[in-house]
Design an enzyme around this catalytic site. Structure first.
Site, PDB file in Angstrom:
ATOM      1  NE  ARG A  71     -27.486 -70.691 -16.172  1.00 26.07           N
ATOM      2  CZ  ARG A  71     -28.284 -70.245 -15.785  1.00 26.07           C
ATOM      3  NH1 ARG A  71     -28.720 -68.909 -15.247  1.00 26.07           N
ATOM      4  NH2 ARG A  71     -29.857 -70.701 -16.385  1.00 26.07           N
ATOM      5  CE1 TYR A 199     -25.506 -78.083 -14.427  1.00 21.73           C
ATOM      6  CE2 TYR A 199     -25.730 -75.185 -14.450  1.00 21.73           C
ATOM      7  CZ  TYR A 199     -26.038 -76.808 -14.444  1.00 21.73           C
ATOM      8  OH  TYR A 199     -27.168 -76.434 -15.627  1.00 21.73           O
ATOM      9  N   GLY A 201     -22.656 -75.116 -16.149  1.00 23.13           N
ATOM     10  CA  GLY A 201     -22.708 -73.730 -16.741  1.00 23.13           C
ATOM     11  C   GLY A 201     -21.962 -72.470 -16.005  1.00 23.13           C
ATOM     12  CE  LYS A 208     -26.689 -69.960 -21.565  1.00 25.28           C
ATOM     13  NZ  LYS A 208     -26.877 -71.780 -20.882  1.00 25.28           N
ATOM     14  CG  HIS A 228     -29.983 -68.352 -24.121  1.00 21.80           C
ATOM     15  ND1 HIS A 228     -30.479 -67.622 -22.199  1.00 21.80           N
ATOM     16  CD2 HIS A 228     -29.025 -69.154 -23.818  1.00 21.80           C
ATOM     17  CE1 HIS A 228     -30.689 -69.536 -21.998  1.00 21.80           C
ATOM     18  NE2 HIS A 228     -30.050 -69.630 -22.704  1.00 21.80           N
ATOM     19  CB  SER A 250     -32.622 -71.797 -18.719  1.00 24.32           C
ATOM     20  OG  SER A 250     -31.270 -70.504 -18.848  1.00 24.32           O
ATOM     21  CB  CYS A 252     -38.437 -72.035 -22.002  1.00 18.67           C
ATOM     22  SG  CYS A 252     -38.310 -71.494 -20.402  1.00 18.67           S
ATOM     23  CG  ASP A 279     -27.946 -72.399 -24.935  1.00 15.88           C
ATOM     24  OD1 ASP A 279     -29.404 -72.769 -24.229  1.00 15.88           O
ATOM     25  OD2 ASP A 279     -26.989 -72.263 -24.021  1.00 15.88           O
ATOM     26  NE  ARG A 378     -29.372 -78.464 -18.605  1.00 14.53           N
ATOM     27  CZ  ARG A 378     -29.640 -77.130 -19.055  1.00 14.53           C
ATOM     28  NH1 ARG A 378     -29.257 -77.009 -20.145  1.00 14.53           N
ATOM     29  NH2 ARG A 378     -30.417 -76.126 -18.233  1.00 14.53           N
TER      30      ARG A 378
HETATM   31  P1  GTP Z   1     -31.496 -74.416 -21.778  1.00 17.66           P
HETATM   32  O1  GTP Z   1     -30.490 -76.169 -21.942  1.00 17.66           O
HETATM   33  O2  GTP Z   1     -31.247 -74.636 -20.005  1.00 17.66           O
HETATM   34  O3  GTP Z   1     -31.025 -73.222 -22.508  1.00 17.66           O
HETATM   35  O4  GTP Z   1     -33.254 -75.193 -22.119  1.00 17.66           O
HETATM   36  P2  GTP Z   1     -33.602 -75.208 -23.622  1.00 17.66           P
HETATM   37  O5  GTP Z   1     -34.318 -73.896 -23.477  1.00 17.66           O
HETATM   38  O6  GTP Z   1     -32.708 -75.590 -25.184  1.00 17.66           O
HETATM   39  O7  GTP Z   1     -35.317 -76.209 -23.599  1.00 17.66           O
HETATM   40  P3  GTP Z   1     -35.171 -77.709 -23.624  1.00 17.66           P
HETATM   41  O8  GTP Z   1     -35.869 -77.530 -25.336  1.00 17.66           O
HETATM   42  O9  GTP Z   1     -34.659 -78.570 -23.885  1.00 17.66           O
HETATM   43  O10 GTP Z   1     -36.899 -77.778 -22.665  1.00 17.66           O
HETATM   44  C1  GTP Z   1     -37.064 -77.874 -21.361  1.00 17.66           C
HETATM   45  C2  GTP Z   1     -38.430 -78.737 -20.877  1.00 17.66           C
HETATM   46  O11 GTP Z   1     -39.448 -77.799 -21.921  1.00 17.66           O
HETATM   47  C3  GTP Z   1     -38.331 -79.550 -21.922  1.00 17.66           C
HETATM   48  O12 GTP Z   1     -38.971 -80.141 -20.130  1.00 17.66           O
HETATM   49  C4  GTP Z   1     -39.267 -80.002 -22.479  1.00 17.66           C
HETATM   50  O13 GTP Z   1     -39.890 -80.961 -22.477  1.00 17.66           O
HETATM   51  C5  GTP Z   1     -40.586 -78.565 -22.723  1.00 17.66           C
HETATM   52  N1  GTP Z   1     -41.142 -78.372 -23.808  1.00 17.66           N
HETATM   53  C6  GTP Z   1     -40.244 -77.859 -24.715  1.00 17.66           C
HETATM   54  N2  GTP Z   1     -40.748 -77.922 -26.279  1.00 17.66           N
HETATM   55  C7  GTP Z   1     -41.987 -77.561 -26.115  1.00 17.66           C
HETATM   56  C8  GTP Z   1     -43.107 -77.290 -25.815  1.00 17.66           C
HETATM   57  O14 GTP Z   1     -43.380 -77.151 -26.991  1.00 17.66           O
HETATM   58  N3  GTP Z   1     -44.187 -77.517 -25.433  1.00 17.66           N
HETATM   59  C9  GTP Z   1     -44.048 -77.981 -24.218  1.00 17.66           C
HETATM   60  N4  GTP Z   1     -45.173 -77.821 -23.228  1.00 17.66           N
HETATM   61  N5  GTP Z   1     -43.479 -78.205 -23.410  1.00 17.66           N
HETATM   62  C10 GTP Z   1     -41.829 -78.087 -23.673  1.00 17.66           C
HETATM   63  C1  SPV Z   2     -29.327 -72.860 -18.877  1.00 19.45           C
HETATM   64  O1  SPV Z   2     -28.939 -72.862 -18.063  1.00 19.45           O
HETATM   65  O2  SPV Z   2     -29.494 -71.954 -19.766  1.00 19.45           O
HETATM   66  C2  SPV Z   2     -28.193 -73.539 -20.309  1.00 19.45           C
HETATM   67  C3  SPV Z   2     -27.253 -74.824 -19.246  1.00 19.45           C
HETATM   68  O3  SPV Z   2     -28.574 -73.550 -21.033  1.00 19.45           O
HETATM   69  S1  SPV Z   2     -25.830 -74.540 -18.307  1.00 19.45           S
HETATM   70  O4  SPV Z   2     -24.582 -74.552 -19.555  1.00 19.45           O
HETATM   71  O5  SPV Z   2     -25.865 -74.677 -17.425  1.00 19.45           O
HETATM   72  O6  SPV Z   2     -26.518 -72.733 -18.200  1.00 19.45           O
HETATM   73 MN    MN Z   3     -29.140 -72.087 -21.614  1.00 16.95          MN
END
Ligand code: GTP
Ligand code: SPV
Ligand code: MN
Length: 600
Positions: A71, A199, A201, A208, A228, A250, A252, A279, A378
């Protein structure tokens, strides 16, 4: 013949086609035949590749342009008549300037291309909780993604009838140059214009752009919440299911938490996890005075790196078929690979996300490792393929929320979990969230930034008004969910994570639900309630006691530094920031003085 029965929609399509000048216009009907024909067309043009039909049936591969992998917050604008209505949290342009600037980039941008018309519903088709959008795009990749991420096709048009409301979403890749890239939102016109990007997002406009930026504006006016947040249900052997919604910035951990697998040590308790969303949550106070949530999406657009059978087996299972992979590494046998995934990339002939030959251990000129997959690569996959997907995802009314959880990546400061002292303190906790920047957006990685309720890049209006709205929503509820803050990312002096995270996070959810259901007492500290050490079930998990202490330690000196930063942040919003948040801020300051040292 008019393209649809909807008069205003037809008029708008004509007007946009006049500007963009596509060679032809195609309505997306949601049929398998049309999807297959479009897939074939984009395979022939090279926009997507078909992956190994035996190992990954129905899966596609796509690379974005190299300057177009996340994004672009600096090119994302809220276009309202008054600048203050967008707030200091948003880039602002007047609607007239927005239409003029982006209009120049859209002009003739679809010459030689087809304009696809995608009617889509965010939320179950026809549900009073749902909103309809129509996206015009010149990208088949966008069409194929929207068919997974939303409910799209003729039945959406049918519910719209001849005059129903819809969000006007216009997208063109144009020439993909960053100089001519703009992601504009016109909340007062219920419209979105996105140009110059391919891309996720920036271009899957239901996500979003509509479901957060435009929807947050609508929600403010219509008294609901567009957030979110992931939504997940935790079922006990008794059959009772408690649902929680959690906002993390994002990349996290939302997708990971939403698909959690109970750890070995807790298996005996017989929990079952139900994934509702990973999400976005739309939440309403119903006539019962409780907070109910739906996931407006129909698919996952998840971060690939780090996804493996150990960290997130459900996600791995979800992406075995009918999935679009973007910017991952391509193996010569037509399978895919990413960092911290499963399996080895083939030694010869693998191509990285840029399309260059790649081998493990490759370094660039500065000696930095060259990743095979982009850190923000992704997968796009249907929710229905997730082994833990909840049957409630298609329920027009959603699920009742017991707890709201905020969290971010904090190497220091924030304890593993703490609970707010009440609703307005909980809103303060959400308002003062901060996290280290990730690869999901352009900018300096690792830098701590304040990201209220993980909505900083997504709140479509003045964030001060948004926080006021949260306070008022609490008053509307006869039964308020309890509010918590978690931090899976706290580190020791050597920079190692103190908490194993992933499935083990269920131990913390268990405490949270225990608090919600009045089964557990908390320990009151200056920042909120933390668990009694014996109330977290550590069966089968060996963490030294001193590490557990570190995970829950509260350093009043560090919190005072944090409070200074919060103050600077709050001041940006001037008089518009609700006074009760300042009151919470001062109360925290007082509690840190009085109680802080006892718990340090
Ligand atoms: P968006 O799609 O961008 O909104 O992200 P999201 O919040 O869904 O994040 P996602 O669950 O894909 O996790 C992103 C990164 O955080 C990955 O590399 C995971 O391995 C890492 N991660 C997720 N949960 C944990 C956790 O409990 N501990 C640690 N250390 N890393 C984590
Ligand atoms: C984020 O960045 O929080 C996402 C991926 O979930 S996107 O749809 O690109 O915003
Ligand atoms: Mn997101």
């Amino acid at each position: 013949m008019p393209i649809t029965q909807h008069l205003e929609l037809n008029r708008w399509i004509d007007e946009m086609a006049d500007m963009c000048q596509p060679d032809n216009i195609v309505l997306i009907d949601g049929s398998d035949e049309q999807k297959e024909a479009l897939t074939q067309e984009s395979v022939v043009s090279g926009e997507v590749l078909r992956l190994n039909e035996e190992k990954l049936p129905g899966c596609l591969y796509h690379r974005t342009a190299q300057n177009d992998v996340a994004r672009v917050e600096h090119l994302t604008y809220i276009c309202t008549e008054l600048k203050d209505d967008a707030g200091p949290n948003n880039n602002w342009m007047s609607p007239a300037e927005g239409y003029r600037k982006a209009g120049a980039f859209f002009k003739g941008a679809m010459k030689g291309r087809t304009m696809y018309v995608i009617p889509f519903s965010m939320g179950p088709v026809g549900s009073p909780f749902s909103k309809v959008g129509v996206e015009l795009t010149d990208s088949i990749y966008v069409v194929l993604n929207m068919l997974i991420m939303t409910r799209a096709g003729q039945d959406v048009l049918d519910t719209l009838g001849i005059g129903g409301d819809f969000t006007k979403c216009l997208h063109s890749k144009a020439d993909l140059s960053i100089e001519k890239r703009l992601i504009l939102h016109f909340p007062e016109d219920n419209a979105i214009w996105s140009v110059g990007s391919g891309y996720g997002g920036n271009v899957l406009l239901g996500k979003k752009c509509l479901a957060l930026r435009i929807a947050s504006h609508m929600a403010h006016k219509e008294n609901w919440l567009a957030e979110h947040m992931l939504i997940l249900g935790i079922e006990k052997p008794s059959g009772r299911i408690d649902y929680v919604a959690a906002a993390f910035p994002s990349a996290c951990g939302k997708t990971n938490l939403a698909m959690l697998i109970p750890p070995e040590g807790l298996k005996i308790k017989g929990y079952r996890i139900w994934t509702v969303g990973d999400d976005i949550a739309w939440m309403r106070v119903d006539t019962d005075g409780k907070l109910w949530a739906i996931n407006p999406e129909n698919g996952f657009f998840g971060v690939a790196p780090g996804t493996n059978t150990k960290s997130n087996p459900s996600a791995v299972e979800t992406v075995q078929k009918n999935t679009i992979f973007t910017n991952v590494l391509l193996n010569p046998d037509g399978t895919v690979w990413w960092e911290d995934g499963d399996g080895e990339p083939a030694p010869e002939g693998a191509l990285d996300w840029k399309g260059n030959p790649w081998k493990p251990g490759m370094k660039d000129q500065d000696g930095k490792p060259i990743p095979g997959a982009h850190p923000n690569s992704r997968f796009t996959a249907p929710i229905s393929q997730c082994p833990s997907h909840s049957y409630r995802t298609d329920h027009h009314h959603g699920v009742q929320i017991s707890a709201i959880i905020f969290g971010g990546r904090r190497a220091h400061l924030a304890p593993l979990v703490y609970q707010s002292l009440g609703w307005s303190h909980g809103v303060y906790m959400g308002a003062t969230m901060a996290s280290e920047r990730t690869a999901a957006q352009y900018g300096k990685q690792g830098e701590v930034r304040r990201d209220p309720m993980a909505m900083l890049p997504f709140c479509g209006y003045n964030l001060a008004d948004y926080l006021e709205h949260w306070l008022r929503m609490g008053v509307r509820m006869r039964w308020q969910p309890k509010i918590f803050h978690v931090n899976w990312f706290r580190q020791d002096e050597e920079g190692n994570y103190l908490w194993p995270g992933f499935g083990e996070n269920l131990r913390i959810l268990e405490w949270i639900l225990g608090r919600c259901n009045g089964e557990l007492e908390g320990v009151k500290t200056s920042i909120g309630f933390i668990p009694k050490p014996e109330d977290i079930d550590m069966t089968g998990l060996d963490i030294p006691e001193k590490d557990m202490e570190k995970l829950f330690s509260i350093d009043p000196a560090a919190w005072k530094v944090e409070m200074k930063d919060i103050e600077e942040f709050f001041k940006k919003f001037g008089d518009r920031l609700p006074v009760s948040l300042w009151a919470e801020h001062e109360a925290l300051g007082r509690r840190l003085e009085e109680l802080g040292s006892e718990h340090a």
